[in-house]
Design a protein around this motif. Structure first.
Motif, PDB file in Angstrom:
ATOM      1  N   CYS A   1     -24.702 -71.516 -52.558  1.00 52.95           N
ATOM      2  CA  CYS A   1     -23.604 -70.945 -53.341  1.00 52.95           C
ATOM      3  C   CYS A   1     -23.137 -71.897 -54.440  1.00 52.95           C
ATOM      4  O   CYS A   1     -22.941 -71.481 -55.591  1.00 52.95           O
ATOM      5  CB  CYS A   1     -22.428 -70.605 -52.430  1.00 52.95           C
ATOM      6  N   GLY A   2     -22.957 -73.159 -54.079  1.00 59.16           N
ATOM      7  CA  GLY A   2     -22.469 -74.136 -55.042  1.00 59.16           C
ATOM      8  C   GLY A   2     -23.411 -74.357 -56.206  1.00 59.16           C
ATOM      9  O   GLY A   2     -23.032 -74.190 -57.377  1.00 59.16           O
TER      10      GLY A   2
ATOM     11  N   GLY B   1     -19.378 -75.290 -50.636  1.00 54.93           N
ATOM     12  CA  GLY B   1     -20.207 -75.257 -51.837  1.00 54.93           C
ATOM     13  C   GLY B   1     -19.447 -74.733 -53.038  1.00 54.93           C
ATOM     14  O   GLY B   1     -19.551 -75.277 -54.140  1.00 54.93           O
TER      15      GLY B   1
ATOM     16  N   SER C   1     -21.570 -71.135 -41.252  1.00 56.68           N
ATOM     17  CA  SER C   1     -22.193 -70.810 -42.537  1.00 56.68           C
ATOM     18  C   SER C   1     -21.139 -70.405 -43.561  1.00 56.68           C
ATOM     19  O   SER C   1     -21.277 -70.707 -44.756  1.00 56.68           O
ATOM     20  CB  SER C   1     -23.239 -69.707 -42.368  1.00 56.68           C
TER      21      SER C   1
ATOM     22  N   CYS D   1     -26.327 -70.336 -47.355  1.00 58.46           N
ATOM     23  CA  CYS D   1     -24.953 -70.391 -47.866  1.00 58.46           C
ATOM     24  C   CYS D   1     -24.701 -71.655 -48.685  1.00 58.46           C
ATOM     25  O   CYS D   1     -23.837 -71.662 -49.572  1.00 58.46           O
ATOM     26  CB  CYS D   1     -23.966 -70.308 -46.701  1.00 58.46           C
ATOM     27  N   ALA D   2     -25.448 -72.715 -48.402  1.00 57.80           N
ATOM     28  CA  ALA D   2     -25.293 -73.951 -49.174  1.00 57.80           C
ATOM     29  C   ALA D   2     -25.726 -73.780 -50.625  1.00 57.80           C
ATOM     30  O   ALA D   2     -25.353 -74.587 -51.489  1.00 57.80           O
ATOM     31  CB  ALA D   2     -26.102 -75.077 -48.517  1.00 57.80           C
TER      32      ALA D   2
ATOM     33  N   THR E   1     -19.689 -73.491 -44.855  1.00 59.84           N
ATOM     34  CA  THR E   1     -20.652 -74.114 -45.770  1.00 59.84           C
ATOM     35  C   THR E   1     -20.573 -73.483 -47.152  1.00 59.84           C
ATOM     36  O   THR E   1     -20.576 -74.191 -48.173  1.00 59.84           O
ATOM     37  CB  THR E   1     -22.077 -73.967 -45.213  1.00 59.84           C
ATOM     38  N   ALA E   2     -20.484 -72.160 -47.187  1.00 57.23           N
ATOM     39  CA  ALA E   2     -20.358 -71.464 -48.474  1.00 57.23           C
ATOM     40  C   ALA E   2     -19.069 -71.865 -49.174  1.00 57.23           C
ATOM     41  O   ALA E   2     -19.059 -72.117 -50.394  1.00 57.23           O
ATOM     42  CB  ALA E   2     -20.395 -69.954 -48.250  1.00 57.23           C
TER      43      ALA E   2
ATOM     44  N   ILE F   1     -27.081 -71.484 -42.785  1.00 60.85           N
ATOM     45  CA  ILE F   1     -26.348 -72.589 -43.417  1.00 60.85           C
ATOM     46  C   ILE F   1     -27.034 -73.001 -44.719  1.00 60.85           C
ATOM     47  O   ILE F   1     -26.383 -73.224 -45.744  1.00 60.85           O
ATOM     48  CB  ILE F   1     -26.243 -73.781 -42.452  1.00 60.85           C
ATOM     49  N   LEU F   2     -28.346 -73.099 -44.681  1.00 58.49           N
ATOM     50  CA  LEU F   2     -29.104 -73.450 -45.880  1.00 58.49           C
ATOM     51  C   LEU F   2     -28.906 -72.397 -46.970  1.00 58.49           C
ATOM     52  O   LEU F   2     -28.704 -72.727 -48.142  1.00 58.49           O
ATOM     53  CB  LEU F   2     -30.585 -73.587 -45.547  1.00 58.49           C
TER      54      LEU F   2
ATOM     55  N   THR G   1     -16.896 -77.372 -54.146  1.00 58.31           N
ATOM     56  CA  THR G   1     -17.577 -78.483 -54.804  1.00 58.31           C
ATOM     57  C   THR G   1     -18.004 -78.094 -56.211  1.00 58.31           C
ATOM     58  O   THR G   1     -17.835 -78.874 -57.175  1.00 58.31           O
ATOM     59  CB  THR G   1     -18.810 -78.917 -53.985  1.00 58.31           C
TER      60      THR G   1
END
Length: 209
Positions: free
Chosen positions: A76-77, A199, A192, A73-74, A195-196, A70-71, A202
């Motif tokens: 990506c933004g 991101g 995940s 894939c986060a 989450t991507a 998750i971290l 966003t």
């Protein structure tokens, strides 16, 4: 060798590419592209292994692995925002390109919600679920997953970056599939993946604002 490539499974794997080509190039509509793509997924899953889908989607969690992915894939933004001035291939700005494909105003918000919620669910059920091979090596399913993204990315990114992202997507697809096999479920890839998606949406909002 060639006849093996044209097996029914491999043909189905590349139907998403056809759906994206029709939606973006023929209809010039992001909504048409994603809905055609998802229609392929839903129809195929309905005709094959639909009884397994809910069970696979809601199991297979591991806290350490899940949190780490998750971290990852986060990122990506923030990476998209940071690299956008270098990688973009939209001289007039991102907003006009999205508008040209029907993504603006209320449509943008609806698309963003759809992209972050239902889209990852259908993708994980299809790519890491019903279409996943038994082996844990990089497979044509991972290549096909990356390939349909290329047909979208060429409208936004410079070609060298499209190629790099394609390679990353193939590896991420393999990693998600390996995790799904290792922990006997799709929960980690799904969360995940969402989450991507969040991101990316966003970052897109930031770039068009």
């Amino acid at each position: 060798m060639m006849s093996g490539f044209f097996r029914a499974r491999n043909i189905v794997l590349f139907l998403p590419c056809i759906a994206v080509l029709i939606g973006l190039n023929l209809f010039e509509s992001a909504w048409t592209a994603i809905l055609l793509y998802h229609a392929v997924i839903v129809i195929y899953m309905f005709l094959t292994r639909r009884n397994r889908l809910r069970r696979e989607l809601l199991r297979g969690w591991n806290t350490a692995v899940g949190a780490g992915l998750i971290l990852f894939c986060a990122l990506c933004g923030p990476l998209l925002i940071l690299l956008w001035p270098i990688i973009k291939n939209v001289p007039g700005g991102l907003s006009p390109v999205l508008e040209a494909y029907g993504i603006h105003g209320v449509s943008w918000w609806l698309f963003a919600v759809y992209f972050v919620s239902l889209h990852p669910i259908l993708e994980e059920l299809f790519w890491r679920g019903v279409m996943a091979p038994e082996n844990s090596k990089i497979d044509i399913v991972d290549v096909a997953f990356g390939a349909y993204h290329v047909l979208v990315l060429v409208h936004f990114l410079q070609l060298p970056w499209v190629i790099l992202v394609f390679v990353i997507l193939v590896l991420v697809s393999w990693l998600w599939r390996w995790i799904a096999q290792r922990y006997a479920g799709l929960t980690i890839p799904l969360v995940s993946h969402m989450t991507a998606g969040a991101g990316i949406m966003t970052a897109t909002y930031f770039l068009i604002s």
